[in-house]
Each structure stands twice: as C-alpha cells, then as structure tokens.
Design an enzyme around this catalytic site. Structure first.
Site: not given
Length: 655
Positions: A403, A465, A27, A258
């Site tokens: 998280e 859960h 890149h 890129h």
C-alpha cells in the site's frame, strides 16, 4: 581551461558549509560526502538543460536523502538554473526562501519531488521510472527516452518502504532507474553497525536489481560503476563508499557532521584543507564557468527533441498530456443520463467501476492499479490491460501487497507528467499509505485514491478491517479532498471532480454494501459544492440531517419518520467537507441554517462533526472500534437505524 572534478566538488562543499553555517541549521555532512558523485553525475551523465528545467524528456534526478538539500541547491545554482540565486542560498532555511530545509517540488524548478521523509524519494522515483517506460511504450523513443537517477542514504535504504519500492521496481524491470547509495556507514546515532548488519547489496540483488560498488571520491571509479549500471538491463544500485563531511578535520566520518553547522573554527580548517580561498558564498570564475558549461551540455539534445516533437504526429497529444489538460470534449453526461434513465441500487465501489469504464475509455492517460485487491476495489476496467515488464503500454499495475509503495509510486507517476494515476485498497489500510498520501497533498500531485469497504458496512471481517477514525483523520490533511459519495450519481460526480483537479490528490471512500440511487437530477455537479440539500423539509423545518455515503439513505428514512410526526427535516448530503468549507458563507448558512437543529450521521468517529452541528447538535456515529457480524446487525447494534435516529432527534427537539 576547465576546472577539475575536485574543484567542482569543492564548490558544492563550500556552498553547503556556508549555507548551513549562516542558518546555523542544516545537514552539511551528506552534501560534502556526495559532492564527488554528484559532480560526475551532473557533468557527464545527467540529461538536462538549465534553461528549461521542465523539458519533458529530461532525466529525472531525485535527492531521496532530502536532509542534504544543500546538495541539490548547490547543483541547481552552479549549473545555471534561474533559481536558486546566491541570495536564495544565503537565506537557506529562512522563511520564504525557496531553499527550504528539505527540497520542495513547488519551490524550485529542477526539484522533481518533495523529499525528506526517508525512503519516499526513492519510492517515488520508482513511479517516475515507471512513467518513463509507459510513455515510451505509448509515444516511442523519439519523444520519451530518459532515465531516473536517485541519491539515497542509509536511512532511505533502511525504511520499510524501501523494501516495497525495490521489490516493485525489480519485478517491473525498471532498468532505467539507477540509485546512487551514499554508503558512508553513518546514521544520526553513530555507526550503521549500531542498528544494522544486513547485506544491503544482497537484498537488492534478491529483488532483481543489478548492484555494483565504487569509491565515491574517485571520479574514474564512479564513472566505471555508472557505465556498468548503464550497460545492465536491470535497475541498478551503486554503493558509493564515501566519507560523511569529507574535508572537515575532526568531524569527517562521524555522526557529528550529519545535522549541525560545523562551526567557524571547523569551517576555516576545512577551507584550508581543501585549499579553498574565496570568501563565504563566493565561487571562482573558472569553476562557475565549468559548472555553467555542464548546465548547457544537453541543450542541443533538447532542441533536437523539440523539433522531433513538433514534427511527430503524436507530439500535440504528448504535450497535452504532459500539461495535465484532459482530453478535449471529456464528459460524463451520457453516462449520467443513462443512470437517471435506469436507476440502480449498487455499492459505490461498483458504481465507481462502472463510471471508470467510461473514464478509462475517454482518458488514455489514466493508469490504474490496486494493492492486491483488484476484485474488491473494482479498479480494473475493460480498457485497462496489465502494465508489466513485457508490456509497458498496459495501463493497470498489479502493485501487490504494497500500500505504501503503491501510493509513493503513484506520486511519481503523477509528478512525471502525462499520467493520471489511481489505485485502490481498503479504507482501513490508508494507515499503511498515509505518509505518501500526505506527500501527494503537500506537493500538489493529482493522485486518486480509491478506498473501498469504508465502514462497519463491510460486516463480518470485523474491527481490524472496519475503518472508524479514518475518514476524519484523512480530512485533517490539507489539500486532500476526501469524498464519500452516497449513490451512483454522486460517485460519478466525485470522479469527475477528482480528474478535473490538477492541483492535488483526491480520495474516494466507497461502500461494500449496495445503496439506492437517491439523486434524480444531474444537471449540475452538486458534489462540487461539498454539501447540498438533497431533500427539503415539507413541514416547517426544525432539523437538518447531514450525512455522508451509506448513511444518507438512513437520513432519508429518518426524515420520513420525522415528517410523519410533523417535524420538518432537510436532508443534506455532504460528500466532501473541504469543498463545502470553501463555499461562500451565504451558501453554507443556507444549507446549515442557524435556526435548525443540526444532526450528523456517519458510521465513524463523531469527533470533528461539531464544526457543523455545533455543541448543541446531535452526532450519530461510532466512537469505539467496530465488531464482527452482518452489516444490518451492526448498524442496529450501534444505533444507526432510522428508528433510533428519528426517536432521539424528536426527543432532543422536545427538550
């Protein structure tokens, strides 16, 4: 006479072009576009010494846009670091070259963190900046006084983790963190406006950041923006307006530059446009000398720091902590002796809290936290006071419902040095944190994940859960030790192992429901073997029941029923697959003998257990999603009872 900023930046552009061209992969656009910004930063502001890239009080530099790795490889080489050499750069992206496709912290000193997955570098930098503030509050300005700098691209700022990370940094007031945004308005697909129309600076400002913009190709304007950021007490975002692939005729400013080599024709035209006459991989002496001077610019600062550290009463402690060594004399033996004297039936999440009380008192380098589940994860002890913008000396971080951000920040805390971070959430939410857990393992970061509510045993919260596939999916990550202890003793042993291992992360999967203390001896850390014979057969052995965590109790009960039928059965507790797999073959054959039926028992997916049971063994588990209801009813419904297990094992032996 010193080379000009333009010539220094052009050296970066030339090396980036040449390396990508030689590899025919890479890149070049970002290094060429951010060369001017990087030149100003590394020659005027960044505090580092190329002769000692591990100097503890150096500034931390993070290339969050890791696809532009040739930017940092060029910078390290030009400023006089021992590596990468020019030959390393010539072998960019080749097997065994330290100049990997994306920067790897274990390949080259001077690379603070592995980057590439967009957004994680910036999020990890939040942890680096937090570590600096915490250690500064602990050891003072004489030993800890540095900054964290980040170069990030549009991708880093779009990824969801960016929102978590900047919210945490703004809330904690991490004013010594400065992000230089490569605002080139180009992504792989094309112009940023194809997919985004948000006001990025306004979003940062809304989270408590200072923002400023500059012309990313004007050194004076770059300096102005950096000086403004340095003067502001908030973390700063500097929007550096740049041209991707600057200098490449016909390709600059487009997505075409890129992620692919420019091609010989464009390289030649770019050299002509820059007035760059040297051959590929060659840099004129005037430029190399000026860059080398930048590499020693802070040497006197480092030497003065070394003298202060040697004279400081806390210097030896600081150096010990930065080395990763635990406090001399650290031991859990008195705690374990207490458990043996007074056995307790506890959830392993509670057992974790109790042993953490001892750990956090003995090891001041431990810094805990939770993603808004402190009361459920049991990660806070009496020794841990809140770490916030008013008291960076605290040792407990309230990460909020972040998280992924928490896990990435803990990577930064660990990689900075001087801190052993641990943080909690529910095991099912490992899915939110998994990319950062993977990077913990990849870059050998000592991060301890405390994940509670580890099975259908959490009960009524139901299948959303209840983790089913999570244990085995996490066991797939190389260099991650996944522990699932069965009682208070094993929980303490797993914590001890996690703390002692400075080469990678650990994850503790802990129960919500109470479990009996099954171990009656702690003279040896048996969890270190990964699996061990907890109870031996009395009748001639025909079966081995292998279980983890809360299901070890089931195995013990099922064994009693089998023995009553005259069927000899061992019970093996297997708290950690990876540690067991690392044991000598003779030990593994003794624990899981070939002449016995091997039976696995775990309240999760059975896929993967075949490696221990073989195709002819039995595997008790759950190969579907859970259900909502009281834990005992769920275990009965899914056939995870001693009666059901003993009956099926006996039937299998008869057949």
């Amino acid at each position: 006479m010193a080379a000009s900023d333009t010539l220094l930046a052009n050296a970066i552009r030339a090396l980036a072009m040449d390396a990508v061209e030689a590899a025919n992969s890479g890149h070049p656009g970002m290094p060429m576009g951010m060369a001017d910004v990087a030149t100003v930063l590394w020659t005027r502001y960044l505090k580092f010494d190329a002769a000692d890239p591990k100097w503890p009080d150096r500034d931390r530099f993070v290339l969050s846009a890791g696809h532009g790795s040739m930017l940092i490889y060029a910078l390290l080489h030009l400023t006089g670091h021992a590596r990468p050499t020019i030959d390393d750069i010539k072998n960019f992206r080749q097997l065994h070259s330290p100049c990997a496709g994306h920067p790897e912290n274990f390949e080259l000193p001077g690379i603070e963190t592995t980057t590439g997955p967009l957004g994680q570098g910036l999020a990890t930098a939040v942890g680096l900046a937090l570590a600096e503030r915490h250690l500064n509050a602990t050891f003072g300005d004489d030993l800890v006084d540095h900054r964290t700098w980040v170069i990030a691209g549009d991708g880093c700022l779009m990824e969801g983790i960016n929102h978590e990370a900047i919210g945490l940094a703004g809330h904690l007031g991490l004013g010594r963190m400065i992000v230089l945004w490569d605002d080139n308005r180009i992504t792989i697909d094309g112009a940023v406006e194809l997919s985004s129309s948000e006001d990025v600076a306004a979003r940062y400002a809304a989270t408590g950041w200072h923002t400023v913009a500059c012309d990313g190709h004007d050194p004076a304007d770059i300096c102005r923006a950096i000086d403004e950021a340095l003067a502001d007490p908030r973390p700063s975002l500097i929007a550096c307006r740049t041209i991707i692939g600057k200098g490449a005729p016909g390709k600059e400013g487009t997505s075409a530059v890129h992620g692919a080599a420019l091609g010989p024709d464009i390289v030649a035209k770019t050299r002509l446009a820059m007035g760059w006459e040297p051959e590929a991989f060659e840099v004129p002496e005037e430029i190399t000398e000026t860059w080398a001077a930048a590499g020693v610019r802070s040497r006197d600062v480092r030497l003065a720091w070394e003298a202060r550290c040697d004279a400081d009463a806390q210097g030896a402690t600081f150096r010990r902590r930065m080395s990763g060594e635990l406090t001399e004399g650290f031991t859990l033996k008195p705690y374990l002796d207490g458990l043996l004297a007074n056995p307790q039936k506890l959830a392993t999440r509670k057992a974790s809290e109790l042993v953490l009380g001892t750990i956090t008192e003995q090891l001041p380098e431990t810094v805990g936290g939770s993603a808004d589940l402190t009361g459920s994860n049991n990660t806070k002890t009496k020794a841990l006071q809140p770490l916030n913008r008013n008291d960076y000396a605290g040792r407990y971080v309230y990460y909020g419902i972040r998280e992924f951000g928490m896990a990435a920040a803990m990577n930064g805390l660990a990689l900075h040095g001087g801190i052993i971070p641990f943080g909690g959430t529910f095991l099912v939410f490992a899915d939110y944190a998994r990319p950062a857990i993977r990077l913990s393992a990849l870059q050998n970061a000592r991060v301890i994940y405390v994940m509670t509510h580890d099975s259908i045993g959490l009960g009524e919260d139901g299948p959303t859960h209840q983790p089913i596939e999570h244990l085995n999916s996490l066991r797939l990550i190389p260099n991650l030790d996944v522990y699932r202890p069965c009682d208070t003793i094993e929980t303490a042993e797993c914590w001890e192992l996690s703390l002692q291992d400075a080469t990678g992360p650990s994850l503790l999967a802990l129960s919500r429901q109470n479990l009996p203390q099954l171990r009656t001896d702690a003279s040896e850390n048996l969890c270190a073997k990964g699996a061990y014979r907890l109870v031996a057969a009395e009748a001639p052995r025909r079966v081995v029941l292998v279980a983890t965590g809360s299901e070890v109790e089931l195995a013990v009960s099922a064994r009693a029923q089998l023995e009553a039928r005259g069927i000899g059965a061992d019970v093996v507790s297997m708290p950690c697959w990876s540690r067991f797999d690392a044991q000598p073959a003779d030990y593994r054959r003794d624990v899981l003998p070939a002449d016995a039926l091997i039976v696995s028992i775990e309240a999760g997916t059975t896929m993967g257990w075949e490696r221990y049971t073989g195709r002819d063994g039995l595997r008790f588990g759950i190969d579907r999603f859970g259900a909502s209801g009281p834990a005992p009813k769920l275990y009965e419904y899914f056939g995870l009872t001693a009666d059901a297990i003993a009956t099926k094992v006996a039937a299998a032996l008869e057949n």
